[in-house]
Every structure is written in structure tokens, then in C-alpha cells.
Write a protein that holds these residues in place. Structure first.
Motif, short mmCIF file in Angstrom:
data_model
loop_
_atom_site.label_atom_id
_atom_site.label_comp_id
_atom_site.label_asym_id
_atom_site.label_seq_id
_atom_site.Cartn_x
_atom_site.Cartn_y
_atom_site.Cartn_z
N ALA A 591 0.83 -1.21 0.00
CA ALA A 591 0.00 0.00 0.00
C ALA A 591 0.86 1.25 0.00
O ALA A 591 0.53 2.24 -0.67
CB ALA A 591 -0.94 -0.01 1.21
N GLU A 592 1.95 1.25 0.75
CA GLU A 592 2.84 2.41 0.75
C GLU A 592 3.47 2.60 -0.62
O GLU A 592 3.67 3.74 -1.07
CB GLU A 592 3.92 2.27 1.83
CG GLU A 592 4.81 3.50 1.91
CD GLU A 592 5.95 3.37 2.90
OE1 GLU A 592 6.84 4.26 2.91
OE2 GLU A 592 5.97 2.39 3.68
N PHE A 597 4.23 5.86 -5.41
CA PHE A 597 4.08 6.08 -6.85
C PHE A 597 3.12 7.23 -7.13
O PHE A 597 3.38 8.09 -7.97
CB PHE A 597 3.59 4.81 -7.54
CG PHE A 597 3.14 5.04 -8.96
CD1 PHE A 597 4.07 5.24 -9.97
CD2 PHE A 597 1.79 5.12 -9.27
CE1 PHE A 597 3.65 5.49 -11.28
CE2 PHE A 597 1.36 5.37 -10.56
CZ PHE A 597 2.30 5.55 -11.57
N ALA A 598 1.99 7.25 -6.41
CA ALA A 598 1.01 8.32 -6.62
C ALA A 598 1.62 9.68 -6.37
O ALA A 598 1.38 10.64 -7.13
CB ALA A 598 -0.20 8.10 -5.72
N GLU A 599 2.42 9.80 -5.31
CA GLU A 599 3.02 11.09 -4.98
C GLU A 599 3.97 11.55 -6.07
O GLU A 599 3.93 12.71 -6.51
CB GLU A 599 3.76 11.00 -3.64
CG GLU A 599 4.39 12.31 -3.23
CD GLU A 599 4.96 12.27 -1.82
OE1 GLU A 599 5.75 13.19 -1.47
OE2 GLU A 599 4.62 11.33 -1.06
N ASP A 623 -5.34 6.63 -10.04
CA ASP A 623 -5.62 5.18 -10.03
C ASP A 623 -4.96 4.51 -8.83
O ASP A 623 -5.55 3.63 -8.19
CB ASP A 623 -5.10 4.53 -11.31
CG ASP A 623 -5.85 4.96 -12.56
OD1 ASP A 623 -7.03 5.35 -12.43
OD2 ASP A 623 -5.25 4.92 -13.64
N ALA A 624 -3.72 4.91 -8.56
CA ALA A 624 -2.98 4.27 -7.47
C ALA A 624 -3.64 4.54 -6.12
O ALA A 624 -3.78 3.64 -5.29
CB ALA A 624 -1.53 4.76 -7.47
N VAL A 625 -4.05 5.79 -5.90
CA VAL A 625 -4.74 6.12 -4.65
C VAL A 625 -6.07 5.39 -4.56
O VAL A 625 -6.45 4.86 -3.50
CB VAL A 625 -4.95 7.64 -4.52
CG1 VAL A 625 -5.80 7.96 -3.30
CG2 VAL A 625 -3.61 8.35 -4.42
N TYR A 650 -4.41 13.83 -1.27
CA TYR A 650 -3.44 12.72 -1.21
C TYR A 650 -2.75 12.65 0.14
O TYR A 650 -2.61 11.57 0.73
CB TYR A 650 -2.39 12.88 -2.32
CG TYR A 650 -1.15 12.05 -2.06
CD1 TYR A 650 -1.12 10.70 -2.35
CD2 TYR A 650 -0.01 12.63 -1.47
CE1 TYR A 650 0.01 9.92 -2.08
CE2 TYR A 650 1.11 11.87 -1.19
CZ TYR A 650 1.12 10.52 -1.50
OH TYR A 650 2.23 9.75 -1.21
N ARG A 651 -2.29 13.78 0.64
CA ARG A 651 -1.59 13.76 1.93
C ARG A 651 -2.51 13.31 3.06
O ARG A 651 -2.07 12.65 4.01
CB ARG A 651 -0.98 15.14 2.22
CG ARG A 651 0.21 15.46 1.30
CD ARG A 651 0.89 16.77 1.68
NE ARG A 651 2.08 17.00 0.87
CZ ARG A 651 2.91 18.02 1.01
NH1 ARG A 651 2.66 18.95 1.95
NH2 ARG A 651 3.97 18.15 0.24
N ASN A 652 -3.77 13.69 2.96
CA ASN A 652 -4.74 13.22 3.95
C ASN A 652 -4.92 11.70 3.84
O ASN A 652 -4.96 10.99 4.85
CB ASN A 652 -6.08 13.92 3.73
CG ASN A 652 -7.06 13.65 4.85
OD1 ASN A 652 -7.03 14.29 5.89
ND2 ASN A 652 -7.95 12.68 4.65
#
Length: 736
Positions: A591-592, A597-599, A623-625, A650-652
């Protein structure tokens, strides 16, 4: 003039004394390094010793972030009291992992010694199979990369050493290498490790049985991608790496893991085990053979939540530990809308939240309808700790009975399962069929139920309890009554007290004798007669964190929450001092990798751009999130978000998904936002108000929010030594 220092290197100081049994060497304290590397046991023993300096994830570190306030803050000498008071200098600095500069360099030195000696190894003397040497070298290089990653996360720039110190080493020439250059070496080590053959017993995708904790191919990919992510983050970015570099490293790591069988944990638990798959994952331990757990890339350490971070009503609990803050609670979105309940705060102390009315959040019912990960991670006021105990009937067993068609002073006629009983004398009765099996019923739970019709009132009926005969049996007494009824009427009698006097129902051949009246001429029609065994279960007591509740809230007891919340993640609700069964913090998990990748992808290409992952797979940051949110049963991120809006959401999401996993501590530093978040945290003081509650946010001030806390300080001893050797001050900014 050069300064020299003599370094005495012995096998004892290298840590091998603890491996003598495995090495099968006669250690007289003078074993030479060349002798160690002449045997297979010697090589493997030294490689094993290289692993002794790994730093695992720390649940304690969460209380050094804005995610939790530790209940040990009441003790002036505790780490948390001193941390919150900003009472540290370089000379007295402490952390949950101490000051690991020296120990990490000892691990690096071991790896350097191992790799140097492997250059001159004699394969014929140690090999069991082809590829073994390259696998050992790959492990050591990945491990060295891991140690350097842990160093730069904590200290930033640091000396880069890839060969053993010579006996006479010029320390005056040593320098602190920039993070980007250290990361380049990390990348090089990982790439060289991944060049080793991919064989099942070697440097492979799976951990061999009994070798949990060794370096593997997914570890090399993860370390490389995380190192570049740190190097390109605001705290360390010097332009050497770009977000595209971070995207490509994370893309390769993620796609390779997915192509080799890694997947998000999706197993749905029984309702009395855990609330959902996310909760189930964290109350379990990692599975090195991946039969149960295909998400964990590198295992971590077990937890004792019930004792060290638990509810004070749990027997054996010693402290409340990391108490989740209201800021973290505010991060859990509303499940129906996918919107945050709170969009921000109108004051620096966070006591006045800005409610997001579009989210569907109700401040008077603040814990309803939230992200399912909230219920898996936090004990809140009203939370049910004991799962699968909703109250009501815990047992509802039915034992159908029929009536014999002959009896004493009675005519019995049976039609379609209904029986017509007509008394012909003064002592009419008929026997039932046997119950068929033991009732095994506790007191207070045995009933006879049926339906009847009666042309007139009937009184003074009774049951005899037969084992299997009525002689000597216990009678209910003449208490059974049937009121006149022209239609089928439900009827019930509690026979528990009488049945238990005779311990009736403990065998399958037990039956009842039904004396429906004492007078001749009475008629009773009966159908659907049965014995029913019921046992009620009290509903599980909810968690009470309100003022005066069983879990309470106070600042004067280390066993009680500071914030109105307790930690639930990792806590198996059945866990206690007699059954310590809590779960495990993973060091790295899939998951990390999705989130990393999303970041990188949204930073380099935007939220919606699809990235070619190889092997026919493409994926955008969104998609990744959304893959993570799908597992959590949360609405997906919408398309078309701006980069800034995506970053906030995203950060949340990262904070929620990785809560209490040792990530928040590093994230707020590499993003350089710690100073904005760590001055104030809040809790929720709840007080009863009739049948409802009042909710009041309470403020907690901290002083450890200065820029110096972005990096660990070097110890004063180390700084003074290097000042003497190099003439430079190696201390990190702000520490003295």
C-alpha cells in the motif's frame, strides 16, 4: 599535518562472538578474517552479523507527531514530556531509537568488510549451489543501502563509506556527503543487487522458510524508490533528482511487485474477528511464505497494544500510550461522500474547526458514517470493543414434539399435525415424543410453546418430566391454563425451574407427560408443540471516553487517555495478559508503494496522466490512490482535480492509510511542514447531556516544533571528535 588514528579490528568487536555456535569455530579471540571467509558457515555467520543493526518501525514514535499525544507526558523525566517541552540539546537528545549514528555505521562497516572479503572468496570451498555467492553479495549490498537510507532520513548529509577503513585512516579527510550523493550510492547498490540471478533459493522474490527478515528483490526495489522519494522531497532536494526519477523508480518497484504476486490484503474476516479487511490485516502477523499475506514487503515487529497503548479496562494494561489526536480524527472522511468533515481551523490552536457542510458530517454525532479505517484504528466514545456480541439471543434452539395417539382417560385424534384431545375420565394425560437430543440448557431458558383451540376455559393443567417414565418425576403443579379460544392461539410456559429440579433434558430419551386438565369432558386442540431453549447475551459494553466514563479522560493518570481516544489499530480485541494476540507493524508494504508512486506521479505528470508501467499495465496517480481506497470501501478520488487539490487530498489519504505505521514522523519532515502542524494538537472532552453528549475540543500546546527537529543531532562526542579531526562543525542546524 594529517591526523591518524589506529583502528584495531578483531572478530570479537565485529559481533561474531554471538554466532560461534553457527560458525562451529573454536574461538580463542584470535580468529583472522581470512579464516572466517574460508568456510561456508563462516561466510553465512558474518553475513548474519551484518543484519544486527536494522531499525524496525516504532509505534512509540507516533506520539512525536501530530497524530498522537502520549499519556506518559505526565512524567517530567519521560521522553514525551521532554519532547513536548523542547528540553533537548545535542548533549541530552533522545528519541525512540536513541542516537543510531554509530550503530548504523557499524552495520555499514560490517557490510563493507563482508563485500571486500567476498572479492577474494574461493567458491569451491563454500558453495552448495550456483548463484549462492551472488545472492549473498546482493543481500549485503541491499542491507548497506538500507542502512544508508535510515541514516539520511535521520541525519541528512553523512560520510559515504563503501570500503573498510584501513588500519591507519586519515579522519581529517572525512566529509559529510550530500544526501543526493548518498542516495546515488543507495541506487547503485540496489541496482547491482537486482542484477543477481533471480533464483528461488537465492536473491529472490520470496523469503525462504526460516529466513524471515532477510533482504529480497522487492526490498531492493522499495529501498531504491523510497531513497529517491526522500532525495526529491523539499527537505533534501538539491536538483540531482527529479520527480520523474522518483516516479520511474516507484513505477518499477510497484509493477514488479504486482507482476510477482504481491497484492493488497483483501480477506474479509468473520464479524467477531475484525470489522473489515484493513483491520484484519493489522491484527495478524506477516506470513513469510505469503500463503495468507501477500501485501507485506518487509515485516516489522509485534505489538502489545492491550498493555502499552490500551484501554484501561483491559486487565493488565499499564498505560494508555499513544492517544490519537482530534486532528487525526478529523482526517477520516465521510464514507458516503468521500469528503473531509473538517476543511481546516479558524484559529492556530485548532479549537474552532471549519465544518465542511458538503461532507454530511454532523458535529452532534461525530463518529457516524466515517471512513471504515477509522473504526479499525481508533477507540472512540461509543465504540464496541467486543465484536460479534450485539446482545439479544445467543441461543435459540427448537425441539419439535409430537403427541402419542393414545393416553390415559383421553381420546386423541391427529389430523395434519394437529391433535384433538378429549378427556374421558378424571386423570387424562398423553405423552409427548422424546426430545431427540440433550437440551444442554442453562437455567432460565427452557420453554414449552404451542398453539391451541379450546371451546371453554381449562385450568389446572400440568406437565410431568419423564426420564423416560413419569413415575417419580417432578410435576409443575396445576398451573397450566388455556382460555377459551375459537382460533389458533399462541401459548407459552417457562418450565426452567421445574425442569432443572429434575435435571430434565440432559438425555435424548427424555419426554413430557401432558396433563391438560383434571376433569372429564374438556376438549383441547394442540399443534406445533415444541421445547425451546433460549439464552440471552448482554450487548457488549461500549467504550466510554466521556468524563467520568469507564475509560475516562484525564491528564493525571498514565492509564487514561489525554485526547478522548485510544489506539485500536493492531489490537486484537481478544488480546490480554492471558492471551497476548495483537498484530504487527510492517516496515514496508505494498500500500505504501502505491502511495509513493502516486506522490511522484502527480508531481511529475499530474493526477490523471496514465503512466506506462510495463507488461501491459498503466496507472495514474489517481488510479494508485483509488486502489487503496477501494480496499477501504471509500469513494474514489474524482478526476480533473488540480495538482494542489490532489496534493491536499493525497496527503490526507496517506495519513489515514498509514496511520500509526512510522510514516507520519518522516513525511512531515521531508515535506517541511512540521512547523505548521506540531505547535498545537487537540483532543475531545465529552460530557453527558441527558441522553446525548456535549463535545468540546481541548488544546494541548507543544514546544518541539522548531526547524531543528527536522533532523537528529549528532552526539556531542561525535561532533567534538570530528571537529578535532576535520576542523569542521558537523552538527546539524539548530543543535548545540
Amino acid at each position: 599535518m594529517k591526523r591518524y588514528i589506529v583502528i584495531l579490528i578483531s572478530i570479537i568487536s565485529a559481533g561474531l562472538i554471538s554466532c560461534n555456535d553457527m560458525l562451529e569455530l573454536q574461538n580463542d579471540g584470535r580468529i583472522s578474517m581470512s579464516e572466517v571467509f574460508k568456510t561456508r558457515n563462516g561466510v553465512m555467520g558474518y553475513l548474519n552479523a551484518c543484519y544486527n543493526y536494522r531499525i524496525g518501525p516504532s509505534l512509540d514514535r507516533v506520539s512525536l507527531t501530530d497524530d498522537a499525544q502520549d499519556a506518559d507526558d505526565m512524567f517530567g523525566s519521560s521522553l514525551y514530556n521532554r519532547w513536548y517541552a523542547n528540553s533537548f540539546s545535542a548533549a541530552n537528545y533522545s528519541n525512540t531509537d536513541g542516537s543510531p549514528w554509530s550503530s548504523l555505521y557499524e552495520g555499514i562497516r560490517k557490510c563493507n568488510v563482508f563485500l571486500a572479503n567476498m572479492e577474494n572468496i574461493d567458491p569451491e570451498s563454500i558453495l552448495n549451489w550456483d548463484g549462492e555467492i551472488s545472492s549473498w553479495i546482493a543481500e549485503a549490498k541491499t542491507l548497506r543501502a538500507y542502512y544508508y537510507l535510515e541514516l539520511v532520513k535521520r541525519y541528512g548529509d553523512c560520510p559515504l563509506l563503501t570500503v573498510p577503513y584501513e588500519t591507519l585512516h586519515d579522519f581529517g579527510a572525512d566529509t559529510r556527503t550530500p544526501v543526493s550523493a548518498v542516495v546515488q550510492q543507495v541506487v547503485k547498490d540496489c541496482d547491482e543487487a537486482l542484477a543477481a540471478p533471480d533464483i528461488s533459493l537465492g536473491f529472490s522474490w520470496r523469503v525462504s522458510a526460516g529466513r524471515k527478515g532477510v533482504m529480497t528483490r522487492p526490498m531492493a526495489l522499495f529501498i531504491k524508490s523510497q531513497a529517491i522519494l526522500f532525495a526529491v522531497s523539499p527537505l533534501f532536494n538539491d536538483g540531482t533528482y527529479t520527480w520523474a526519477d522518483a516516479r520511474d523508480a516507484a513505477k518499477t518497484a510497484l509493477s514488479q511487485c504486482l507482476n510477482h504476486g504481491y497484492e493488497l490484503f483483501q480477506t474479509t474476516p468473520d464479524t467477531d474477528v475484525a470489522q473489515n479487511a484493513y483491520a484484519y490485516y493489522f491484527i495478524s502477523t506477516s506470513d513469510e511464505q505469503q500463503a495468507f499475506d501477500k501485501e507485506t514487503i518487509y515485516s516489522g515487529s509485534g505489538t502489545q497494544i492491550w498493555q502499552q497503548h490500551g484501554l484501561q479496562t483491559t486487565p493488565g494494561q499499564t498505560k494508555a500510550g499513544a492517544c490519537p489526536t482530534q486532528e487525526l480524527i478529523d482526517c477520516y472522511e465521510m464514507q458516503a461522500t468521500g469528503e473531509a468533515p473538517v476543511s481546516g481551523y479558524s484559529d492556530p490552536q485548532h479549537l474552532n474547526p471549519v465544518i465542511n457542510t458538503a461532507s454530511g458530517y454532523n458535529p452532534d454525532k461525530p463518529y457516524e458514517g466515517r471512513d471504515p479505517r477509522f473504526y479499525a484504528s481508533v477507540y472512540y466514545n461509543g465504540a464496541v470493543r467486543q465484536l460479534g456480541i450485539p446482545g439479544g439471543l445467543g441461543r435459540d434452539d427448537h425441539f419439535p414434539l409430537t403427541l402419542e395417539t393414545s393416553g390415559n382417560q383421553v381420546n386423541v385424534t391427529e389430523t395434519d399435525g394437529a391433535y384433538r384431545l378429549e378427556a374421558t375420565g378424571g386423570d387424562p394425560y398423553v405423552n409427548t415424543s422424546a426430545i431427540g437430543k440433550s437440551l444442554e440448557a442453562p437455567p432460565g431458558s427452557i420453554y414449552v410453546r404451542m398453539q391451541y383451540k379450546a371451546p371453554q376455559n381449562i385450568t389446572a393443567g400440568e406437565f410431568f418430566f419423564c426420564k423416560p417414565n413419569a413415575a417419580g418425576g417432578v410435576e409443575t403443579g396445576q398451573v397450566l391454563k388455556f382460555n377459551k379460544a375459537d382460533d389458533w392461539t399462541d401459548w407459552e410456559v417457562d418450565i426452567t425451574d421445574w425442569a432443572t429440579q429434575f435435571t430434565w433434558g440432559t438425555a435424548a430419551d427424555h419426554r413430557l407427560r401432558f396433563d391438560f386438565t383434571t376433569e372429564s369432558g374438556h376438549i383441547l386442540e394442540v399443534r406445533n408443540m415444541e421445547v425451546v431453549v433460549e439464552s440471552s447475551v448482554a450487548p457488549a459494553a461500549p467504550v466510554e471516553t466521556f468524563a467520568g466514563g469507564t475509560e475516562g479522560i484525564t491528564g493525571a493518570d498514565r492509564r487514561t487517555t489525554r485526547t478522548g481516544y485510544y489506539l485500536r489499530k493492531y489490537n486484537n480485541w481478544k488480546s490480554s495478559k492471558d492471551n497476548p494476540a495483537d498484530g504487527e507493524i510492517r516496515k514496508f508494504r505494498l500500500a505504501e508503494l502505491y502511495l509513493n508512486f502516486a506522490e511522484a506521479a502527480y508531481q511529475s505528470d499530474g493526477p490523471d496522466a496514465r503512466i506506462d508501467m510495463g507488461s501491459g499495465l498503466s496507472m495514474s496517480a489517481r488510479d494508485a490512490v483509488n486502489a487503496i481506497r477501494s480496499r477501504a470501501d471509500m469513494p474514489p478520488f474524482p478526476s480533473g482535480m488540480t495538482k494542489d487539490a490532489f496534493e491536499k487530498k493525497y496527503r490526507n489519504e496517506r495519513r489515514v492509510e498509514l496511520a500509526f505505521e512510522d510514516n507520519r514522523y518522516w513525511d512531515i519532515r521531508r515535506w517541511k511542514i512540521m512547523e505548521d502542524l506540531s505547535h498545537y494538537v487537540t483532543g475531545m472532552r465529552i460530557t453527558p447531556d441527558g441522553n446525548d453528549f456535549k463535545y468540546q475540543r481541548i488544546g494541548i500546546e507543544r514546544l518541539s516544533y522548531g526547524e531543528k527537529y527536522y533532523l537528529y543531532p549528532l552526539s556531542a562526542t561525535e561532533v567534538n571528535k570530528m571537529q578535532d579531526h576535520t576542523g569542521s562543525n558537523w552538527q546539524n542546524p539548530g543543535w548545540n
